[in-house]
Design a protein around this motif. Structure first.
Motif, PDB file in Angstrom:
ATOM      1  N   ILE A  59      44.509  57.181  42.801  1.00 26.79           N
ATOM      2  CA  ILE A  59      43.926  55.971  43.367  1.00 26.79           C
ATOM      3  C   ILE A  59      44.110  56.044  44.878  1.00 26.79           C
ATOM      4  O   ILE A  59      45.240  56.161  45.367  1.00 26.79           O
ATOM      5  CB  ILE A  59      44.582  54.690  42.791  1.00 26.79           C
ATOM      6  CG1 ILE A  59      44.391  54.612  41.281  1.00 26.79           C
ATOM      7  CG2 ILE A  59      43.967  53.445  43.434  1.00 26.79           C
ATOM      8  CD1 ILE A  59      45.490  55.196  40.479  1.00 26.79           C
ATOM      9  N   LYS A  63      45.611  48.996  47.986  1.00 31.84           N
ATOM     10  CA  LYS A  63      45.767  47.704  48.659  1.00 31.84           C
ATOM     11  C   LYS A  63      46.887  46.884  48.047  1.00 31.84           C
ATOM     12  O   LYS A  63      47.468  46.025  48.688  1.00 31.84           O
ATOM     13  CB  LYS A  63      44.470  46.895  48.536  1.00 31.84           C
ATOM     14  CG  LYS A  63      43.235  47.562  49.037  1.00 31.84           C
ATOM     15  CD  LYS A  63      42.033  46.714  48.683  1.00 31.84           C
ATOM     16  CE  LYS A  63      40.750  47.456  48.929  1.00 31.84           C
ATOM     17  NZ  LYS A  63      39.577  46.713  48.531  1.00 31.84           N
ATOM     18  N   ASP A  64      47.150  47.122  46.741  1.00 33.95           N
ATOM     19  CA  ASP A  64      48.141  46.336  46.020  1.00 33.95           C
ATOM     20  C   ASP A  64      48.651  47.182  44.864  1.00 33.95           C
ATOM     21  O   ASP A  64      47.907  47.979  44.289  1.00 33.95           O
ATOM     22  CB  ASP A  64      47.501  45.044  45.490  1.00 33.95           C
ATOM     23  CG  ASP A  64      48.508  44.070  44.903  1.00 33.95           C
ATOM     24  OD1 ASP A  64      49.720  44.213  45.177  1.00 33.95           O
ATOM     25  OD2 ASP A  64      48.090  43.170  44.156  1.00 33.95           O
ATOM     26  N   GLU A  85      39.422  49.829  35.863  1.00 31.99           N
ATOM     27  CA  GLU A  85      38.220  49.115  36.294  1.00 31.99           C
ATOM     28  C   GLU A  85      37.698  49.723  37.583  1.00 31.99           C
ATOM     29  O   GLU A  85      38.481  50.015  38.493  1.00 31.99           O
ATOM     30  CB  GLU A  85      38.527  47.629  36.509  1.00 31.99           C
ATOM     31  CG  GLU A  85      38.955  46.925  35.235  1.00 31.99           C
ATOM     32  CD  GLU A  85      39.307  45.459  35.437  1.00 31.99           C
ATOM     33  OE1 GLU A  85      39.461  45.030  36.604  1.00 31.99           O
ATOM     34  OE2 GLU A  85      39.449  44.755  34.428  1.00 31.99           O
ATOM     35  N   LYS A  90      36.230  48.328  44.708  1.00 29.78           N
ATOM     36  CA  LYS A  90      37.569  48.207  44.135  1.00 29.78           C
ATOM     37  C   LYS A  90      37.704  49.132  42.934  1.00 29.78           C
ATOM     38  O   LYS A  90      36.786  49.268  42.132  1.00 29.78           O
ATOM     39  CB  LYS A  90      37.803  46.760  43.684  1.00 29.78           C
ATOM     40  CG  LYS A  90      39.112  46.517  42.980  1.00 29.78           C
ATOM     41  CD  LYS A  90      39.198  45.056  42.518  1.00 29.78           C
ATOM     42  CE  LYS A  90      40.316  44.849  41.540  1.00 29.78           C
ATOM     43  NZ  LYS A  90      40.353  43.495  41.008  1.00 29.78           N
ATOM     44  N   ALA A  92      40.880  50.013  40.006  1.00 29.53           N
ATOM     45  CA  ALA A  92      42.213  49.591  39.582  1.00 29.53           C
ATOM     46  C   ALA A  92      42.599  50.250  38.268  1.00 29.53           C
ATOM     47  O   ALA A  92      41.749  50.527  37.424  1.00 29.53           O
ATOM     48  CB  ALA A  92      42.248  48.077  39.434  1.00 29.53           C
ATOM     49  N   ILE A 102      44.093  42.549  35.995  1.00 30.80           N
ATOM     50  CA  ILE A 102      44.956  43.696  36.288  1.00 30.80           C
ATOM     51  C   ILE A 102      46.331  43.274  36.803  1.00 30.80           C
ATOM     52  O   ILE A 102      47.347  43.817  36.410  1.00 30.80           O
ATOM     53  CB  ILE A 102      44.264  44.615  37.332  1.00 30.80           C
ATOM     54  CG1 ILE A 102      43.008  45.248  36.745  1.00 30.80           C
ATOM     55  CG2 ILE A 102      45.209  45.654  37.893  1.00 30.80           C
ATOM     56  CD1 ILE A 102      43.220  46.358  35.766  1.00 30.80           C
ATOM     57  N   GLU A 103      46.359  42.281  37.693  1.00 31.23           N
ATOM     58  CA  GLU A 103      47.613  41.888  38.339  1.00 31.23           C
ATOM     59  C   GLU A 103      48.638  41.273  37.371  1.00 31.23           C
ATOM     60  O   GLU A 103      49.783  41.062  37.746  1.00 31.23           O
ATOM     61  CB  GLU A 103      47.343  40.924  39.502  1.00 31.23           C
ATOM     62  CG  GLU A 103      46.688  41.575  40.698  1.00 31.23           C
ATOM     63  CD  GLU A 103      45.165  41.706  40.574  1.00 31.23           C
ATOM     64  OE1 GLU A 103      44.580  41.201  39.574  1.00 31.23           O
ATOM     65  OE2 GLU A 103      44.541  42.324  41.454  1.00 31.23           O
ATOM     66  N   TYR A 108      50.652  48.251  37.790  1.00 29.80           N
ATOM     67  CA  TYR A 108      49.247  48.367  38.166  1.00 29.80           C
ATOM     68  C   TYR A 108      49.108  48.925  39.573  1.00 29.80           C
ATOM     69  O   TYR A 108      50.049  48.881  40.371  1.00 29.80           O
ATOM     70  CB  TYR A 108      48.512  47.021  38.055  1.00 29.80           C
ATOM     71  CG  TYR A 108      48.925  45.992  39.079  1.00 29.80           C
ATOM     72  CD1 TYR A 108      48.332  45.949  40.339  1.00 29.80           C
ATOM     73  CD2 TYR A 108      49.901  45.047  38.796  1.00 29.80           C
ATOM     74  CE1 TYR A 108      48.710  45.005  41.279  1.00 29.80           C
ATOM     75  CE2 TYR A 108      50.281  44.099  39.717  1.00 29.80           C
ATOM     76  CZ  TYR A 108      49.683  44.085  40.962  1.00 29.80           C
ATOM     77  OH  TYR A 108      50.065  43.145  41.891  1.00 29.80           O
ATOM     78  N   VAL A 110      45.905  48.972  42.597  1.00 24.23           N
ATOM     79  CA  VAL A 110      44.568  48.558  43.009  1.00 24.23           C
ATOM     80  C   VAL A 110      44.242  49.252  44.330  1.00 24.23           C
ATOM     81  O   VAL A 110      45.026  49.182  45.278  1.00 24.23           O
ATOM     82  CB  VAL A 110      44.482  47.021  43.196  1.00 24.23           C
ATOM     83  CG1 VAL A 110      43.089  46.619  43.668  1.00 24.23           C
ATOM     84  CG2 VAL A 110      44.851  46.290  41.917  1.00 24.23           C
ATOM     85  N   THR A 112      40.627  51.438  46.511  1.00 18.05           N
ATOM     86  CA  THR A 112      39.180  51.423  46.742  1.00 18.05           C
ATOM     87  C   THR A 112      38.445  52.440  45.877  1.00 18.05           C
ATOM     88  O   THR A 112      37.305  52.213  45.490  1.00 18.05           O
ATOM     89  CB  THR A 112      38.854  51.679  48.226  1.00 18.05           C
ATOM     90  OG1 THR A 112      39.472  52.903  48.623  1.00 18.05           O
ATOM     91  CG2 THR A 112      39.340  50.539  49.093  1.00 18.05           C
TER      92      THR A 112
END
Length: 123
Positions: A59, A63-64, A85, A90, A92, A102-103, A108, A110, A112
């Protein structure tokens, strides 16, 4: 690393082949850079008569994330497999069945973009 980018169509085909990694095993979770994380699983592949293979997801543009320590990684349940996804801006990946949320997953990532690589089984 020769990884293949995932889009919605190729993602669906891959997830069907590996049954969303249900009952698989997480091998490693490796930060490659400040915005790139690799997670590697052992899974059964329907296209290979359910032989075991390893699949590595990368990934980028992270970002998270909610990660776990290496010593806890093997204890994360893979009963529900993974949720992956891919949208226009995005990508994830989450452990468990968390489509659209997801969160809420205990682990997890996340970012781009997401790509994958099939590797020999390293069980």
């Amino acid at each position: 690393m020769p990884v293949k980018p995932l889009n919605a169509l190729s993602l669906k085909a891959l997830c069907e082949r590996i049954d969303d990694a249900r009952d698989g095993e997480i091998h490693s979770l490796t930060p490659i850079s400040a915005t790139s994380i690799e997670i590697r699983f052992s899974v059964q592949d329907k296209a290979r008569g359910f032989d075991w293979i390893d699949v590595s997801f990368v990934i980028d543009g992270v970002k998270d994330a909610r990660l776990v320590s290496d010593n806890t990684l093997k204890m994360v349940s893979m009963d529900e497999g993974i949720t992956v996804e891919v949208e226009s801006s995005k990508a994830a990946l989450a452990i468990g069945d968390y489509k659209g949320r997801i969160e809420d997953s205990p682990l997890y990532i996340v970012g781009t973009t997401i790509a994958y690589e099939e590797l020999p089984y390293n069980g």
